[in-house]
Design an enzyme around this catalytic site. Structure first.
Site, PDB file in Angstrom:
ATOM      1  N   HIS A  88       0.806  -1.216   0.000  1.00  0.00           N
ATOM      2  CA  HIS A  88       0.000   0.000   0.000  1.00  0.00           C
ATOM      3  C   HIS A  88       0.836   1.261   0.000  1.00  0.00           C
ATOM      4  O   HIS A  88       0.443   2.276  -0.578  1.00  0.00           O
ATOM      5  CB  HIS A  88      -0.970  -0.016   1.170  1.00  0.00           C
ATOM      6  CG  HIS A  88      -2.057  -0.995   0.957  1.00  0.00           C
ATOM      7  ND1 HIS A  88      -2.916  -0.914  -0.111  1.00  0.00           N
ATOM      8  CD2 HIS A  88      -2.407  -2.103   1.630  1.00  0.00           C
ATOM      9  CE1 HIS A  88      -3.752  -1.918  -0.062  1.00  0.00           C
ATOM     10  NE2 HIS A  88      -3.471  -2.668   0.984  1.00  0.00           N
TER      11      HIS A  88
ATOM     12  N   GLU B 136     -16.114  -8.077 -25.220  1.00  0.00           N
ATOM     13  CA  GLU B 136     -15.180  -8.714 -24.285  1.00  0.00           C
ATOM     14  C   GLU B 136     -15.498 -10.183 -24.059  1.00  0.00           C
ATOM     15  O   GLU B 136     -14.929 -10.814 -23.181  1.00  0.00           O
ATOM     16  CB  GLU B 136     -15.093  -7.932 -22.966  1.00  0.00           C
ATOM     17  CG  GLU B 136     -16.408  -7.600 -22.319  1.00  0.00           C
ATOM     18  CD  GLU B 136     -16.258  -6.753 -21.052  1.00  0.00           C
ATOM     19  OE1 GLU B 136     -15.143  -6.541 -20.563  1.00  0.00           O
ATOM     20  OE2 GLU B 136     -17.309  -6.321 -20.545  1.00  0.00           O
TER      21      GLU B 136
ATOM     22  N   ASP C  12     -11.035  -9.161 -20.444  1.00  0.00           N
ATOM     23  CA  ASP C  12     -11.973 -10.276 -20.410  1.00  0.00           C
ATOM     24  C   ASP C  12     -11.947 -11.072 -21.713  1.00  0.00           C
ATOM     25  O   ASP C  12     -12.096 -12.290 -21.691  1.00  0.00           O
ATOM     26  CB  ASP C  12     -13.393  -9.770 -20.113  1.00  0.00           C
ATOM     27  CG  ASP C  12     -13.583  -9.555 -18.620  1.00  0.00           C
ATOM     28  OD1 ASP C  12     -13.222 -10.457 -17.842  1.00  0.00           O
ATOM     29  OD2 ASP C  12     -14.047  -8.474 -18.228  1.00  0.00           O
TER      30      ASP C  12
ATOM     31  N   CYS D 120     -10.163  -0.643 -24.994  1.00  0.00           N
ATOM     32  CA  CYS D 120     -10.012  -0.061 -23.657  1.00  0.00           C
ATOM     33  C   CYS D 120      -9.420  -1.009 -22.625  1.00  0.00           C
ATOM     34  O   CYS D 120      -9.251  -0.631 -21.473  1.00  0.00           O
ATOM     35  CB  CYS D 120     -11.343   0.489 -23.158  1.00  0.00           C
ATOM     36  SG  CYS D 120     -12.536  -0.800 -22.777  1.00  0.00           S
TER      37      CYS D 120
HETATM   38  C1  PEP Z   1     -11.745  -5.506 -20.074  1.00  0.00           C
HETATM   39  O1  PEP Z   1     -12.281  -6.576 -19.736  1.00  0.00           O
HETATM   40  O2  PEP Z   1     -10.781  -5.425 -20.853  1.00  0.00           O
HETATM   41  C2  PEP Z   1     -12.232  -4.232 -19.505  1.00  0.00           C
HETATM   42  C3  PEP Z   1     -11.838  -3.070 -19.961  1.00  0.00           C
HETATM   43  O3  PEP Z   1     -13.085  -4.314 -18.465  1.00  0.00           O
HETATM   44  P1  PEP Z   1     -12.627  -4.691 -16.967  1.00  0.00           P
HETATM   45  O4  PEP Z   1     -11.132  -4.788 -16.918  1.00  0.00           O
HETATM   46  O5  PEP Z   1     -13.166  -3.598 -16.100  1.00  0.00           O
HETATM   47  O6  PEP Z   1     -13.327  -6.001 -16.766  1.00  0.00           O
HETATM   48 MG    MG Z   2     -14.154  -6.500 -18.696  1.00  0.00          MG
END
Ligand code: PEP
Ligand code: MG
Length: 546
Positions: free
Chosen positions: A188, A424, A448, A495
């Site tokens: 932390h 995803e 994901d 993303c």
């Molecule tokens: C992903 O799965 O790439 C994503 C952007 O969502 P999270 O990481 O929040 O599941």
């Molecule tokens: Mg995701």
């Protein structure tokens, strides 16, 4: 000058006086004289009081938008209820006739030693949490709190290990950096140092107490601590730091386009309104992913609280577009207050849009909040974990239902708010053509998508080498989504974490991707990389959008 080497845990350079924080865990006596039942009752009541204290510390941190700080207290609330901690304490009281404080002390020592010996970095970092939680319980049981010595001027704090509470307590005292003998880049102290933007070096395996009061130079880039630094080293370190900062600032104001002039949009991934500061300072063109789960960890916010948070993000981004992702909770992202039925494979179960469509009491207030906020700036909304056209149609129906309600009540919102789909799951990539007909944009979640395509847990500790976004199967699915987005004329952004991977950047752009959304701190290096690239001839990139 002495040079000590550790692990670089947070970037930056600082020079000042070293202040060693000495803090010993209370060592209570083995037996105080009360009956085992009384000691057990005292222990249980101390656990409840500690939980209440931690809960209010957590709330206070969330009120200040300090998610990292709130997470520390959240972890400790879980630890003091963990059977691995509670059972040995209760056994020591009932079976060995120990005093509650002594039993807590022994159990905490044993558990933290055990955690420190594991090979898992994350678990090792939790040893400090268990000690911190035990200190809180001991203070409640013995009625005494041990105050750490506080810096009387800007200092570099050194310690054997800094517990989360100590770190949080020191954070507001204008300290210059942290140097610890133990800990790791996941501890932390390191996480909070990164949040504060101050240097930290961990795992300096030397007794730092011997240098207490000496002038030191801390280099968080290289993981070095210089004792009595010579003027040339100090001057050279600060010069490099100034050059790095100037470079990052210069980059923030430069356009983001490839060497051959193709503009690329770089957006930021954030979790709380406070994160917009980093997004803006690193030059993000907008928010490509606001993980709204950040508002939900500790409690269920009502519509007004969600509206206020969304509005704060929109206001701070001052006209730059913001993409809110509807609540993606479940599986690895479970909120403490949400009681979901236990499932054998939660990652394959009730999460994301599946949960939202079955729990309208969660979905509708969030849609109302986001739609109301859309009256104040450019907003997009996306659904997480989509795996069928039907889910996306249902999600859109809910959006329209809320739009109708707001219209009837005369509440303003953006009636043309784009509603998109996260790509995803392999299913969503495979049916991207059909999905594009019911989506205004795509956002590829590579975290994901990799997990589900390669059938490997994204948090796997046993098979981390298999979590590979550059696997041809994952790239093929991303390519399919990009191609369908091109054909249907809808924008697409990547993303997931892979969007910040400099090794994949060229491949993504050559596929036709023109928009990437990454952690704010990753923007400068990504922009620098993009500016060196020359793209292959591509007939039709995905529409820019964002
Ligand atoms: C992903 O799965 O790439 C994503 C952007 O969502 P999270 O990481 O929040 O599941
Ligand atoms: Mg995701």
């Amino acid at each position: 000058m002495i040079t000590l080497t550790g692990t670089a845990a947070s970037n930056g350079i600082a020079a000042g006086r070293l202040l060693f924080q000495e803090k010993r865990l209370h060592t209570p006596s083995p037996r105080a004289g009360a009956s085992a039942e009384e000691e057990l009752a005292r222990f249980r009541s101390a656990c409840l009081d500690a939980d209440r204290e931690l809960e209010s510390l957590c709330f206070a941190a969330l009120e200040r938008d300090c998610r990292d700080e709130a997470d520390i207290f959240k972890v400790q609330r879980i630890l003091i209820l963990d059977p691995d901690f509670i059972t040995p304490v209760e056994q020591a009281i009932l079976e060995e006739g120990r005093d509650a404080a002594y039993a807590v002390h022994q159990a905490a020592e044993r558990l933290s030693d055990m955690l420190r010996r594991t090979s898992n970095d994350y678990m090792r970092a939790r040893a400090a949490d268990i000690k911190d939680a035990a200190e809180r319980l001991l203070a409640l049981l013995t009625g005494s709190r041990q105050a750490a010595s506080l810096p009387d001027g800007p200092s570099i704090i050194a310690a054997r290990e800094l517990t989360p509470s100590e770190t949080v307590g020191l954070m507001h005292l204008g300290i210059l950096g942290f140097a610890t003998q133990l800990g790791s880049s996941l501890s932390h102290a390191a996480i909070l140092a990164r949040t504060l933007g101050i240097p930290a070096v961990t795992e300096i395996r030397t007794d730092l107490f011997q240098y207490n009061g000496r002038r030191v130079l801390l280099d968080g880039y290289q993981g070095l601590l210089y004792i009595d630094p010579d003027p040339q080293t100090e001057e050279a370190s600060f010069r490099r730091e100034r050059e790095r900062t100037a470079h990052i600032h210069a980059l923030a104001s430069l356009p983001c386009s490839t060497r051959d002039g193709t503009p690329i949009t770089l957006l930021a991934n954030i979790s709380t309104p406070g994160d917009t500061e980093g997004a803006l300072s690193f030059g993000a063109a907008g928010i490509g992913l606001m993980r709204t789960e950040g508002l939900f960890w500790e409690r269920r916010p009502n519509e007004e609280a969600q509206f206020a948070a969304c509005r704060a993000v929109i206001d701070r981004m001052a006209g730059k577009p913001v993409t809110f992702r509807a609540l993606d909770i479940g599986a690895d992202k479970c909120a403490s207050w949400l009681r979901l039925p236990s499932e054998r494979n939660p990652a394959l179960g009730m999460r994301g849009v599946r949960l939202l469509l079955r729990h309208r009491e969660l979905l509708i207030p969030q849609l109302r909040a986001i739609l109301r906020a859309s009256a104040f700036g450019p907003v997009r909304l996306m659904a997480p974990m989509v795996s069928s056209v039907k889910e996306m149609e249902e999600f859109r129906r809910a959006v329209h239902q809320v739009m109708n309600e707001l219209s009837r009540a005369g509440i303003p919102f953006d009636p043309s708010l784009p509603v998109g789909s996260m790509i995803e799951t392999p299913a969503s990539a495979l049916i991207a053509g059909e999905l594009a007909k019911v989506s205004d944009f795509f956002s590829v979640g590579t975290n994901d998508l990799t997990q589900y395509t390669l059938a490997v847990d994204r948090q796997s500790e046993t098979l981390p080498e298999l979590i590979d976004t550059s696997h041809p199967a994952v790239l093929k699915l991303i390519g399919m989504a990009v191609q369908r987005a091109q054909q249907e004329g809808i924008p697409l952004c990547i993303c997931g974490e892979a969007a910040a991977d400099l090794r994949l950047c060229e491949a993504f752009l050559n596929l036709g991707v023109r928009s990437l959304s990454v952690a704010p701190q990753a923007i400068p290096a990504l922009k620098e990389k993009i500016r060196t690239l020359t793209l292959q001839e591509k007939p039709s990139p995905v529409p820019q959008g964002i």
